[in-house]
Motif scaffolding. Structure first.
Motif, PDB file in Angstrom:
ATOM      1  N   PRO A  68       0.735  -1.185   0.044  1.00 49.77           N
ATOM      2  CA  PRO A  68       0.038  -0.002   0.131  1.00 49.77           C
ATOM      3  C   PRO A  68       0.780   1.183   0.140  1.00 49.77           C
ATOM      4  O   PRO A  68       2.007   1.224   0.555  1.00 49.77           O
ATOM      5  CB  PRO A  68      -0.564  -0.106   1.317  1.00 49.77           C
ATOM      6  CG  PRO A  68      -0.938  -1.647   1.682  1.00 49.77           C
ATOM      7  CD  PRO A  68       0.451  -1.974   1.306  1.00 49.77           C
ATOM      8  N   GLU A  69       0.336   2.321  -0.708  1.00 52.14           N
ATOM      9  CA  GLU A  69       1.056   3.412  -0.584  1.00 52.14           C
ATOM     10  C   GLU A  69       0.004   4.741   0.140  1.00 52.14           C
ATOM     11  O   GLU A  69      -1.029   4.458   0.438  1.00 52.14           O
ATOM     12  CB  GLU A  69       1.603   4.104  -1.822  1.00 52.14           C
ATOM     13  CG  GLU A  69       0.498   3.584  -3.182  1.00 52.14           C
ATOM     14  CD  GLU A  69      -0.593   4.238  -3.113  1.00 52.14           C
ATOM     15  OE1 GLU A  69      -1.436   4.508  -2.361  1.00 52.14           O
ATOM     16  OE2 GLU A  69      -1.121   4.729  -4.243  1.00 52.14           O
ATOM     17  N   ALA A  70       0.608   5.923  -0.077  1.00 49.94           N
ATOM     18  CA  ALA A  70      -0.022   7.156   0.329  1.00 49.94           C
ATOM     19  C   ALA A  70      -0.482   7.257   1.815  1.00 49.94           C
ATOM     20  O   ALA A  70      -1.501   7.608   2.289  1.00 49.94           O
ATOM     21  CB  ALA A  70      -1.396   7.311  -0.577  1.00 49.94           C
ATOM     22  N   ALA A  71       0.401   6.067   2.689  1.00 47.24           N
ATOM     23  CA  ALA A  71       0.063   6.217   4.040  1.00 47.24           C
ATOM     24  C   ALA A  71      -1.391   5.435   4.255  1.00 47.24           C
ATOM     25  O   ALA A  71      -1.874   5.495   5.418  1.00 47.24           O
ATOM     26  CB  ALA A  71       0.011   7.464   4.718  1.00 47.24           C
ATOM     27  N   SER A  72      -1.785   4.694   3.106  1.00 42.10           N
ATOM     28  CA  SER A  72      -3.113   4.057   3.393  1.00 42.10           C
ATOM     29  C   SER A  72      -2.812   2.868   4.408  1.00 42.10           C
ATOM     30  O   SER A  72      -3.862   2.305   5.051  1.00 42.10           O
ATOM     31  CB  SER A  72      -3.534   3.274   2.143  1.00 42.10           C
ATOM     32  OG  SER A  72      -2.506   2.621   1.611  1.00 42.10           O
ATOM     33  N   SER A  73      -1.553   2.449   4.658  1.00 49.19           N
ATOM     34  CA  SER A  73      -1.412   1.492   5.451  1.00 49.19           C
ATOM     35  C   SER A  73      -1.434   1.891   7.051  1.00 49.19           C
ATOM     36  O   SER A  73      -1.835   0.986   7.983  1.00 49.19           O
ATOM     37  CB  SER A  73       0.169   0.890   5.448  1.00 49.19           C
ATOM     38  OG  SER A  73       0.967   1.610   5.723  1.00 49.19           O
ATOM     39  N   THR A  92       3.492  12.634  10.764  1.00 46.18           N
ATOM     40  CA  THR A  92       3.278  11.070  10.898  1.00 46.18           C
ATOM     41  C   THR A  92       2.905  10.374   9.623  1.00 46.18           C
ATOM     42  O   THR A  92       3.643   9.424   9.270  1.00 46.18           O
ATOM     43  CB  THR A  92       2.380  10.791  11.952  1.00 46.18           C
ATOM     44  OG1 THR A  92       2.544  11.820  13.037  1.00 46.18           O
ATOM     45  CG2 THR A  92       2.495   9.360  12.536  1.00 46.18           C
ATOM     46  N   ILE A  93       2.239  11.058   9.148  1.00 47.61           N
ATOM     47  CA  ILE A  93       1.538  10.612   7.706  1.00 47.61           C
ATOM     48  C   ILE A  93       2.545  10.632   6.499  1.00 47.61           C
ATOM     49  O   ILE A  93       2.938   9.705   5.934  1.00 47.61           O
ATOM     50  CB  ILE A  93       0.226  11.542   7.324  1.00 47.61           C
ATOM     51  CG1 ILE A  93      -0.899  11.682   8.201  1.00 47.61           C
ATOM     52  CG2 ILE A  93      -0.160  11.227   5.775  1.00 47.61           C
ATOM     53  CD1 ILE A  93      -1.587  10.296   8.303  1.00 47.61           C
ATOM     54  N   VAL A  94       3.413  11.873   6.680  1.00 46.69           N
ATOM     55  CA  VAL A  94       4.511  11.766   5.566  1.00 46.69           C
ATOM     56  C   VAL A  94       5.322  10.782   5.963  1.00 46.69           C
ATOM     57  O   VAL A  94       6.177  10.175   4.895  1.00 46.69           O
ATOM     58  CB  VAL A  94       5.193  13.289   5.563  1.00 46.69           C
ATOM     59  CG1 VAL A  94       6.523  13.326   4.757  1.00 46.69           C
ATOM     60  CG2 VAL A  94       4.068  14.430   5.146  1.00 46.69           C
ATOM     61  N   ALA A  95       5.719  10.608   7.168  1.00 45.42           N
ATOM     62  CA  ALA A  95       6.840   9.536   7.525  1.00 45.42           C
ATOM     63  C   ALA A  95       6.403   8.168   7.044  1.00 45.42           C
ATOM     64  O   ALA A  95       7.063   7.427   6.618  1.00 45.42           O
ATOM     65  CB  ALA A  95       7.106   9.409   9.107  1.00 45.42           C
ATOM     66  N   ARG A  96       4.969   7.827   7.075  1.00 49.89           N
ATOM     67  CA  ARG A  96       4.356   6.524   6.689  1.00 49.89           C
ATOM     68  C   ARG A  96       4.543   6.358   5.234  1.00 49.89           C
ATOM     69  O   ARG A  96       4.908   5.653   4.616  1.00 49.89           O
ATOM     70  CB  ARG A  96       3.109   6.259   7.210  1.00 49.89           C
ATOM     71  CG  ARG A  96       2.446   4.911   6.587  1.00 49.89           C
ATOM     72  CD  ARG A  96       3.302   3.620   7.141  1.00 49.89           C
ATOM     73  NE  ARG A  96       3.112   3.667   8.713  1.00 49.89           N
ATOM     74  CZ  ARG A  96       2.517   2.652   9.169  1.00 49.89           C
ATOM     75  NH1 ARG A  96       1.722   1.802   8.561  1.00 49.89           N
ATOM     76  NH2 ARG A  96       2.471   2.633  10.536  1.00 49.89           N
ATOM     77  N   GLU A 131       6.501   3.383   3.321  1.00 50.36           N
ATOM     78  CA  GLU A 131       5.819   2.517   2.224  1.00 50.36           C
ATOM     79  C   GLU A 131       6.425   2.945   1.098  1.00 50.36           C
ATOM     80  O   GLU A 131       6.893   1.566   0.365  1.00 50.36           O
ATOM     81  CB  GLU A 131       4.439   3.005   2.034  1.00 50.36           C
ATOM     82  CG  GLU A 131       3.512   2.879   3.235  1.00 50.36           C
ATOM     83  CD  GLU A 131       2.179   3.562   3.139  1.00 50.36           C
ATOM     84  OE1 GLU A 131       1.137   3.256   3.769  1.00 50.36           O
ATOM     85  OE2 GLU A 131       2.065   4.518   2.333  1.00 50.36           O
ATOM     86  N   ALA A 132       7.077   3.971   0.617  1.00 50.36           N
ATOM     87  CA  ALA A 132       7.695   4.169  -0.661  1.00 50.36           C
ATOM     88  C   ALA A 132       9.133   3.542  -0.551  1.00 50.36           C
ATOM     89  O   ALA A 132       9.561   2.723  -1.588  1.00 50.36           O
ATOM     90  CB  ALA A 132       8.094   5.550  -0.938  1.00 50.36           C
ATOM     91  N   ALA A 133       9.801   3.021   0.494  1.00 49.11           N
ATOM     92  CA  ALA A 133      11.103   2.453   0.554  1.00 49.11           C
ATOM     93  C   ALA A 133      10.578   0.888   0.368  1.00 49.11           C
ATOM     94  O   ALA A 133      11.523   0.219  -0.599  1.00 49.11           O
ATOM     95  CB  ALA A 133      11.666   2.501   2.053  1.00 49.11           C
ATOM     96  N   LEU A 134       9.752   0.388   0.904  1.00 47.54           N
ATOM     97  CA  LEU A 134       9.008  -1.006   0.434  1.00 47.54           C
ATOM     98  C   LEU A 134       8.686  -0.970  -0.899  1.00 47.54           C
ATOM     99  O   LEU A 134       8.892  -2.076  -1.732  1.00 47.54           O
ATOM    100  CB  LEU A 134       8.127  -1.365   1.499  1.00 47.54           C
ATOM    101  CG  LEU A 134       8.575  -1.690   2.971  1.00 47.54           C
ATOM    102  CD1 LEU A 134       7.627  -1.767   3.844  1.00 47.54           C
ATOM    103  CD2 LEU A 134       9.363  -3.040   3.002  1.00 47.54           C
TER     104      LEU A 134
END
Ligand code: COA
Length: 250
Positions: free
Chosen positions: A138-143, A217-221, A225-228
């Motif tokens: 998942p992306e966009a901090a949806s996780s 917090t959202i930006v960090a997620r 996610e982008a790294a994964l």
């Protein structure tokens, strides 16, 4: 500004319309750039109070362009900078975001809604995030946002199993506010945007900040996610899924 994204200011409401109907609004890198520009510049335009994100009658957004995903996969796997810029702009946007959804909202078409403050969807809307099916994450901090919104079980079904939500499901899950007849979606969404725009702006800004909390917090997620995502884009699973989609009509 590219005509693949139409930006129009009408009084206090800016509309940002994805405009690639022949590809069901699959997002290309220039489209992400144009949408990031529209969000970032809205905050600095004093007359604006609200941003309305819309798609087309034949679909809200079919997610990231899969041909672009394949190019990123073969080019080292990093999520291209315009995608991250758009996701950061969504998370950091200080103006209320309203969305009008008709037809399919796939991938980022659904996850961008998790950053919106008010979503109107048609009875014809369908929300799907087939990330795991594509070998992705998942992306966009949806996780982070989806389990908060709808609980673990429904977030897993959506984000991992890739089971779509109808408009009524999405409303029950807290993803959207209102279900309307397809022809009424745009009017209802504009009405909501104008209602928000008519409120005292500083009161809205301060209240929204309290409700959303810090965007850090959202930006960090988004970045985690982008790294994964980068690892997954380069995987054999993902490449096979992209090639299968692109070859399906040949
Ligand atoms: N990337 C690239 N092209 C896409 C696309 C995408 N994400 N989604 C749709 N398109 C293209 C199709 O290839 C087709 O192009 P063509 O006319 O040149 O063959 C055109 O848009 C219309 O799509 P089509 O599949 O015929 O429309 P549909 O109404 O039957 O289905 C969707 C709509 C959105 C359900 C379907 O297109 C789909 O599943 N798209 C992929 C969604 C996806 O997995 N996105 C990535 C999420 S991470």
């Amino acid at each position: 500004m590219s005509d693949l994204v139409l930006v129009n200011d009408d009084g206090p409401v800016r509309s940002v319309r994805m405009n690639r109907p022949d590809k069901k609004n699959a997002l290309t890198l220039p489209m992400y750039e144009a949408m990031a520009d529209a969000l970032e510049s809205a905050v600095n335009t004093t007359a604006l109070r609200c941003v309305l994100i819309a798609g087309q009658e034949n679909g809200f957004c079919a997610g990231n362009d899969i041909g672009d995903f394949l190019n990123m996969a073969t080019g080292g796997g990093a999520l291209a900078a315009p995608i991250l810029r758009f996701l950061h702009a969504l998370a950091r946007c200080e103006l209320p975001l309203v969305a009008a959804v008709r037809g399919n909202a796939v991938g980022v078409g659904t996850t961008m809604l998790m950053h919106c403050d008010h979503v109107v969807a048609g009875t014809d809307a369908r929300f799907a995030t087939p990330f795991a099916r594509l070998g992705l994450v998942p992306e966009a901090a949806s996780s982070l946002i989806a389990p908060r919104l709808m609980g673990h079980a429904r977030a897993f079904s959506l984000l991992v199993m890739g089971r779509p939500l109808t408009a009524e499901d999405a409303k029950a899950a807290g993803l959207i506010n209102t279900v309307a007849a397809p022809d009424a979606v745009e009017t209802e969404a504009l009405k909501a945007a104008q209602e928000i725009a008519a409120l005292p702006p500083q009161g809205v800004l301060a209240s929204r900040r309290l409700i959303r909390g810090t965007p850090d917090t959202i930006v960090a997620r988004i970045d985690a996610e982008a790294a994964l995502f980068r690892e997954r884009l380069g995987s054999a699973e993902a490449r096979a899924a992209f090639e299968a989609f692109l070859a399906r009509k040949r």
